[in-house]
Each structure stands twice: as structure tokens, then as C-alpha cells.
Design a protein around this motif. Sequence first.
Motif, PDB file in Angstrom:
ATOM      1  N   GLU A 164       0.834  -1.205   0.000  1.00  0.00           N
ATOM      2  CA  GLU A 164       0.000   0.000   0.000  1.00  0.00           C
ATOM      3  C   GLU A 164       0.868   1.255   0.000  1.00  0.00           C
ATOM      4  O   GLU A 164       0.595   2.228  -0.702  1.00  0.00           O
ATOM      5  N   GLU A 165       1.954   1.222   0.792  1.00  0.00           N
ATOM      6  CA  GLU A 165       2.868   2.371   0.875  1.00  0.00           C
ATOM      7  C   GLU A 165       3.585   2.608  -0.454  1.00  0.00           C
ATOM      8  O   GLU A 165       3.939   3.741  -0.792  1.00  0.00           O
ATOM      9  N   LYS A 166       3.802   1.561  -1.236  1.00  0.00           N
ATOM     10  CA  LYS A 166       4.492   1.701  -2.523  1.00  0.00           C
ATOM     11  C   LYS A 166       3.498   1.883  -3.673  1.00  0.00           C
ATOM     12  O   LYS A 166       3.867   1.736  -4.844  1.00  0.00           O
ATOM     13  N   ASN A 167       2.237   2.197  -3.322  1.00  0.00           N
ATOM     14  CA  ASN A 167       1.187   2.513  -4.303  1.00  0.00           C
ATOM     15  C   ASN A 167       0.824   1.338  -5.224  1.00  0.00           C
ATOM     16  O   ASN A 167       0.455   1.528  -6.379  1.00  0.00           O
ATOM     17  N   PHE A 168       0.959   0.099  -4.717  1.00  0.00           N
ATOM     18  CA  PHE A 168       0.444  -1.059  -5.459  1.00  0.00           C
ATOM     19  C   PHE A 168      -1.066  -1.136  -5.235  1.00  0.00           C
ATOM     20  O   PHE A 168      -1.589  -0.701  -4.197  1.00  0.00           O
ATOM     21  N   ASN A 169      -1.768  -1.705  -6.225  1.00  0.00           N
ATOM     22  CA  ASN A 169      -3.199  -1.962  -6.046  1.00  0.00           C
ATOM     23  C   ASN A 169      -3.384  -3.265  -5.271  1.00  0.00           C
ATOM     24  O   ASN A 169      -2.685  -4.247  -5.524  1.00  0.00           O
ATOM     25  N   GLU A 198       0.304 -11.349 -13.227  1.00  0.00           N
ATOM     26  CA  GLU A 198      -0.072  -9.937 -13.067  1.00  0.00           C
ATOM     27  C   GLU A 198       0.318  -9.367 -11.707  1.00  0.00           C
ATOM     28  O   GLU A 198       0.216  -8.164 -11.495  1.00  0.00           O
ATOM     29  N   GLY A 199       0.717 -10.181 -10.779  1.00  0.00           N
ATOM     30  CA  GLY A 199       1.054  -9.680  -9.449  1.00  0.00           C
ATOM     31  C   GLY A 199       1.411 -10.809  -8.512  1.00  0.00           C
ATOM     32  O   GLY A 199       1.938 -11.843  -8.935  1.00  0.00           O
ATOM     33  N   GLU A 200       1.078 -10.632  -7.214  1.00  0.00           N
ATOM     34  CA  GLU A 200       1.409 -11.649  -6.215  1.00  0.00           C
ATOM     35  C   GLU A 200       0.165 -11.995  -5.406  1.00  0.00           C
ATOM     36  O   GLU A 200      -0.516 -11.110  -4.871  1.00  0.00           O
ATOM     37  N   VAL A 222      -9.619 -14.556  -3.749  1.00  0.00           N
ATOM     38  CA  VAL A 222      -8.167 -14.394  -3.792  1.00  0.00           C
ATOM     39  C   VAL A 222      -7.818 -12.948  -3.450  1.00  0.00           C
ATOM     40  O   VAL A 222      -8.477 -12.011  -3.922  1.00  0.00           O
ATOM     41  N   LEU A 223      -6.792 -12.775  -2.616  1.00  0.00           N
ATOM     42  CA  LEU A 223      -6.266 -11.449  -2.288  1.00  0.00           C
ATOM     43  C   LEU A 223      -5.003 -11.246  -3.111  1.00  0.00           C
ATOM     44  O   LEU A 223      -4.058 -12.032  -3.010  1.00  0.00           O
ATOM     45  N   LEU A 224      -4.988 -10.180  -3.949  1.00  0.00           N
ATOM     46  CA  LEU A 224      -3.918  -9.991  -4.920  1.00  0.00           C
ATOM     47  C   LEU A 224      -3.296  -8.605  -4.817  1.00  0.00           C
ATOM     48  O   LEU A 224      -4.008  -7.603  -4.675  1.00  0.00           O
ATOM     49  N   VAL A 225      -1.956  -8.540  -4.894  1.00  0.00           N
ATOM     50  CA  VAL A 225      -1.235  -7.273  -4.996  1.00  0.00           C
ATOM     51  C   VAL A 225      -0.764  -7.143  -6.439  1.00  0.00           C
ATOM     52  O   VAL A 225      -0.090  -8.042  -6.954  1.00  0.00           O
ATOM     53  N   SER A 226      -1.120  -6.028  -7.112  1.00  0.00           N
ATOM     54  CA  SER A 226      -0.799  -5.902  -8.530  1.00  0.00           C
ATOM     55  C   SER A 226      -0.750  -4.435  -8.948  1.00  0.00           C
ATOM     56  O   SER A 226      -1.280  -3.561  -8.254  1.00  0.00           O
ATOM     57  N   LYS A 227      -0.150  -4.171 -10.100  1.00  0.00           N
ATOM     58  CA  LYS A 227      -0.174  -2.824 -10.688  1.00  0.00           C
ATOM     59  C   LYS A 227      -1.173  -2.751 -11.841  1.00  0.00           C
ATOM     60  O   LYS A 227      -1.349  -1.712 -12.448  1.00  0.00           O
ATOM     61  N   THR A 228      -1.803  -3.891 -12.131  1.00  0.00           N
ATOM     62  CA  THR A 228      -2.784  -3.953 -13.221  1.00  0.00           C
ATOM     63  C   THR A 228      -4.126  -3.398 -12.753  1.00  0.00           C
ATOM     64  O   THR A 228      -4.495  -3.528 -11.579  1.00  0.00           O
ATOM     65  N   ASP A 229      -4.885  -2.778 -13.692  1.00  0.00           N
ATOM     66  CA  ASP A 229      -6.208  -2.232 -13.369  1.00  0.00           C
ATOM     67  C   ASP A 229      -7.198  -3.361 -13.101  1.00  0.00           C
ATOM     68  O   ASP A 229      -7.061  -4.477 -13.616  1.00  0.00           O
ATOM     69  N   ALA A 230      -8.229  -3.039 -12.320  1.00  0.00           N
ATOM     70  CA  ALA A 230      -9.239  -4.024 -11.918  1.00  0.00           C
ATOM     71  C   ALA A 230      -9.951  -4.630 -13.120  1.00  0.00           C
ATOM     72  O   ALA A 230     -10.133  -5.855 -13.213  1.00  0.00           O
ATOM     73  N   GLU A 231     -10.362  -3.799 -14.099  1.00  0.00           N
ATOM     74  CA  GLU A 231     -11.128  -4.293 -15.243  1.00  0.00           C
ATOM     75  C   GLU A 231     -10.279  -5.196 -16.139  1.00  0.00           C
ATOM     76  O   GLU A 231     -10.764  -6.196 -16.673  1.00  0.00           O
ATOM     77  N   VAL A 232      -8.986  -4.833 -16.284  1.00  0.00           N
ATOM     78  CA  VAL A 232      -8.082  -5.671 -17.081  1.00  0.00           C
ATOM     79  C   VAL A 232      -7.947  -7.050 -16.440  1.00  0.00           C
ATOM     80  O   VAL A 232      -8.001  -8.082 -17.120  1.00  0.00           O
ATOM     81  N   LEU A 233      -7.801  -7.065 -15.104  1.00  0.00           N
ATOM     82  CA  LEU A 233      -7.722  -8.338 -14.382  1.00  0.00           C
ATOM     83  C   LEU A 233      -8.975  -9.170 -14.602  1.00  0.00           C
ATOM     84  O   LEU A 233      -8.922 -10.373 -14.885  1.00  0.00           O
ATOM     85  N   ARG A 234     -10.110  -8.487 -14.482  1.00  0.00           N
ATOM     86  CA  ARG A 234     -11.404  -9.177 -14.604  1.00  0.00           C
ATOM     87  C   ARG A 234     -11.539  -9.834 -15.984  1.00  0.00           C
ATOM     88  O   ARG A 234     -11.937 -10.998 -16.096  1.00  0.00           O
TER      89      ARG A 234
END
Length: 676
Positions: A164-169, A198-200, A222-234
Motif C-alpha cells: 500500500e505504501e508503494k502505491n500497489f493496487n 499480473e502480481g502476487e 483471492v487477495l492480490l497485490v498488482s499494478k494492473t487495473d481491476a477491469e483488465v484483471l477481470r
Amino acid sequence: MNEYLEVFIEESKEHIQALNDNLLVLEKNPTDIGMVNEIFRSAHTLKGMSATMGYQDLANLTHKLENVLDAVRNNQLKVSSEMLDVVFEAVDHLEEMVMDIASGGEGKRNVETVVTKLQAIEAGEDISNASSTQKEVVPSSTQSGSELSSSLDEFELAVLKESEEKNFNIFELNVSLREDCMLKAARVYMVFEILEQEGEVIKSNPLVQDLEEENFEQSFSVLLVSKTDAEVLRQKVLKVSEIEEVLVQPFSLADISAKQQAPQTSSTNGTPTSNESATNNASSSAKESGNVKIGNKTIRVNIDRLDALMNLFEELVIDRGRLEQISLNLKHNELQETVERMSRISGDLQNIILNMRMVPIDQVFNRFPRMVRQLAKDLGKQINLEIIGAETELDRTVIDEIGDPLVHLIRNSLDHGVETPETRTAKGKPAEGSLTLKAYHSGNHVFIEITDDGAGINKEKVINKAISNGIIKEEQASSLTDQQVFELIMASGFSTADKISDVSGRGVGLDVVKNTIESLGGTITIESEQDKGSVFSIQLPLTLSIISVLLVEVQKEKYAVPLSSIIETVVVHKDDIMQAHKKSVIDFRGKVVPLIPLEHVFQVPEQLKQDDYYSIVIVRKGEKMAGLIVDSFIGQQEVVLKSLGEYLSDVFAISGATILGDGQVALIIDSNALVK
């Protein structure tokens, strides 16, 4: 996946064999739910493996089979002969698919008919939940999400905070599968593959182990840390087939209360968290550190590697013989001691390598209970099959070759030997016929016996058929012994079947059996008694590559006679040799034994000699004997049997060659051909 293909094929074969074996047990005990569970586990594991490897047709058929088995173990269906016939048919298709994959195919097969039958079994009993294999109910996606946040441990919270501090989604994904999804574990695997690109993935609910074992309904979180947008993931997750819906929501640590942020000792459903599991594992390891831990000491080794090892050792045996010869010629004490020690060590090494190649004959026998069941149904007969000595070990090369001959012999016993229940009852026999398959060691050989309590061999019928086929002449018939009559049924093209069927009657079978067994250095004998039954006995060498021989000399040439075929060596005075039917014979222990001069058989250039005594090797094939006349005996030795290759494969009475210690090549005599 290619690196796992061999393991997949081997394990699939094991599961299919387990299905066949356990289904036969279930047929005899239809109420044995424990056996149903065993069968279900094999089918379930096979389905999961197939789905993971991407063989959808194999996975789909196994899933349909699994539905029926699940209904049986839940007492929604009763085991019947008709149902088992369909299940066996499905297992046959599974085996064909695996064999296709093993030969480089995709495991494709038209299984619509058997699938329809399996579905009809379900529909006929009005089974609504036949495909349900879950044991626990997981809350819906919204509830899952709330459990996901409440079960985070201290480490996971720290990772989320840093992200969160490093501005990841940070997203919480709730994935719902379609109701008719058959391969849930495979779909979960594909979703995780996308998310990890897409993330971790920080956490899942249910836990990954439960997802892999399909212990959930139709949804997971699933709980995911990513820089990808929500809609792209979906959209990416939705591209996975059989996904009904994907809900992607932002996740914030601010929403978690102080109580929820505290280190968790267990998840809300009672399953330990990853932190606790690690502690438990560490504790468990600490407890075990003072004990001897015994793990799995078995590994799979490709037979090609064992063949390569065997070839290298064969070269070592040749060089060992050469060293022994040199040390004898030089008469050097230290060299002789070293060579003797090397011989002992290489002898131990030889035993280890040969034992590595030895496999239980059960690998051949295990296909027969299923085959006998089907043949008995086709022929309208009742058969009780008994297998004895399945743990008997035989060289892998022999195992690979002996399967087809045994199939022919068993089919022959069931079709020609065992009578129909009506005929048996009329003869005062039990309606159920008996077929026994027995294997055992004796000396350097393995014996396999196929025994039935059927009608036996009709000698008159065999003789008449042999005369009509031109195999023997009518005047010869009266002088034939029982053993010679029985051997006629192994002549090429011979058959006493009154009509051609799918089982027999085409005159193909026992001649192939005989040729195959003799090519392996073995023999087959037949014993039979009218209306009592028959015994087909096969004698096979334990191994084919390194054999013990008696080296003999014929003029200037050296030959090797396998010890397995030798009865005795004798020295006979020329006055003791008699003539019968214009052929030389001797009286050996009350039996007339014909003599065969090897120098004539192998056209060895003759040298003038005036010997009063003849050196003779007495060899045997079944009940027949012959005396091989040689010039001298050299001695016993272990040699490596090398093939002469295709070009020289038809050389009469020679089965191979070997290199001796002095570098000479000695031909290995096929005494069976000489006796015949």
C-alpha cells in the motif's frame, strides 16, 4: 508439461490397473463400500492428473465415471452386473486413451456411446447430486471475502502494508465457476497462473490445498497485490473457460479493525494459517531430528537406462575374461590375486544389475482376471480364475515378450478346454470351471503353468485333423506317444475348432506361442487327460543376456553350449556306439540317444584323427535327448550372449555369439534346434 509426461503415463496405467482389479473384487462383493471408495479414489486421481496435463477427453470421461461411483458410495445406486459392464467398458476406453497418449497422441477417442450409458445409469435412478464430490460447504463469495480479511496473519498484513505504501493496487477477487464445471481444480490452476503473471497472490479462501482437492463449491476468493487495473484483471480471468463471473473489489487495510490486525492463531473455519502451519512443521521437524526417518526408497528408472547399464557391464565381463586369461598365461601372483578380487566384485555387481532388471510377473498376470471375466461372458461359461506366485520375478526382457503367448494359452483353455455349465453338470462336474495360473522358480528357470479342469485334449480328433491337414501321415499315427500327439496342436495352422469365432478357430495361436517361447530360450510341454483337464507348462530362463555355458572344441573352433540344456557330459568308447536306422546312437541310462557330430552340422573342415574315445554332451529338449559329439571339453564359463543381427538371424542351430578371454569369437549353440 512434457517433462512430467512419462510419470503421468506410468501413474495412469497403475490407476487403470487398480480400477480393473478392484472392480473385479467389487463384482464378487457388491456391498463392499470400502472397495467402492478405493475405486472412486483411483478415478478421482486420474481425473485430476488428466486435467492438469490438459487431456480433456480423458478427464471428462473419468468425471462421468466418477459420478456413477459417487452415487454408489452414497447409496443412491446399487452395484449390478449390467452397471459394472458399462463401467468396465469406460475403463477400457480410458486405457486406450492412455495408450494413445503414450504413443504420442492426444488421447482422443469417440466415447459418446459409453458416456450416454453412464448418464442413463444416473438418470434411471433419478440422481440429482451424483457429481457432487465435496465434503464441506464454503460460504458464498461475499462471506468468503470477509473470512479472507479476518484470517490474515501478521506477515501477510505486513506485506499488504508495504504494498500500500508503494502505491500497489490491492484487490479482492471473488471468482464463481459455472454450475456444470467438471474440472474445478484445473480452472483454479489456470486462474492462479494468470494472477501470478499480473502480481502476487497473498491469500486464498479456501486454502490452496482445498482448492486443489476440489473441497469447495462453485466460488473462491483471492487477495492480490498488482499494478494492473481491476477491469483488465477481470477480463483476463473471464477468458478462462467455465468461469461464470469475476468480481474485483479494492481492498484497504483501513477497513480492518485493530482486533483483526492482531496475529491470528487459527482461521475462522479451524484450519491453521500459514504462520501456524510453519510453526507446527518446525516443531514436528525438531521432534523428528532425534529419530531415524525412513522415507520412500524407491525410484522409477527408465528401462533404456538399465539396458545401457547392462550393455556396459557385458563389455566389462568380456574384459574380465580377457584379464583372467592373461593372468593365467603370465602366472603373476599379484596380478592373479587382483583379477580374482575383481572377478568376485564384478560377480556381485552382476547380481545387483540382474536383480534391478527383475520385475514381478504380476505385471503380466494382472491383465488376466479382467480378460477371463469378459471371455467367460462371451462364451457363456462360468470360470473361477486362481493366480499363484504372481510375485515371482523374471527379467524385464522376458516379461515384455511372454504376455501374448499367455493370452493365447488362456483363450485356448477357455474356448477348447473348459466346458459350458450344462455340459459340465451332465458330466457330474461343478458348473463353474477352474483355471489356474501359476508361476514359480526352479534353479535358473521360471516355470509358468496354465491348468484347467476342462475336457482335456481329444487325441483322436487331433490325429484326424493332423492327417487331414497333411501334418502327419496315416501310418505314423499309431506309433505316436501321447506327448507327440499333444505337440501336434502347436503345429502351424492347426485348429480343432468346429467354427471360427472371435476367440479361436483360425489356426493362429499355439504355433506362435511355441515360436515365441523357443526364441526366448524356453520350452513348452503339454499334459492332458480326457475329461480331467490340461496343463500347459512353460519353462523360461531367468535372464537372457549373461548365461552360463560349457565351452567345447570342434577341430580348431570353439563353441558354447548353454548349461540350462545340458544333462551330462560323457566319454564313450567307439565300440559302444551303435547303429539304428542308419544313424549313430548310444545307450544312455537305459535310453537310446541319437548322436550328432557337430563338425558335420557346422561343416567344420575335418582333420585326420584316430581317437578310440568320443567326447559327448547330452542335451535335452522336453522329453527328447541328443548327444553332441565334440573333440574336447574346455570348461564352464559365464559369457555375454550377443545377437548375430538380422543379416545372420537364420543361421541353423546358432542362437548368438560371445567374445572369449583370448579375444576369439565363440558361437553359442541352440541345442533345441539340434534336438528337434
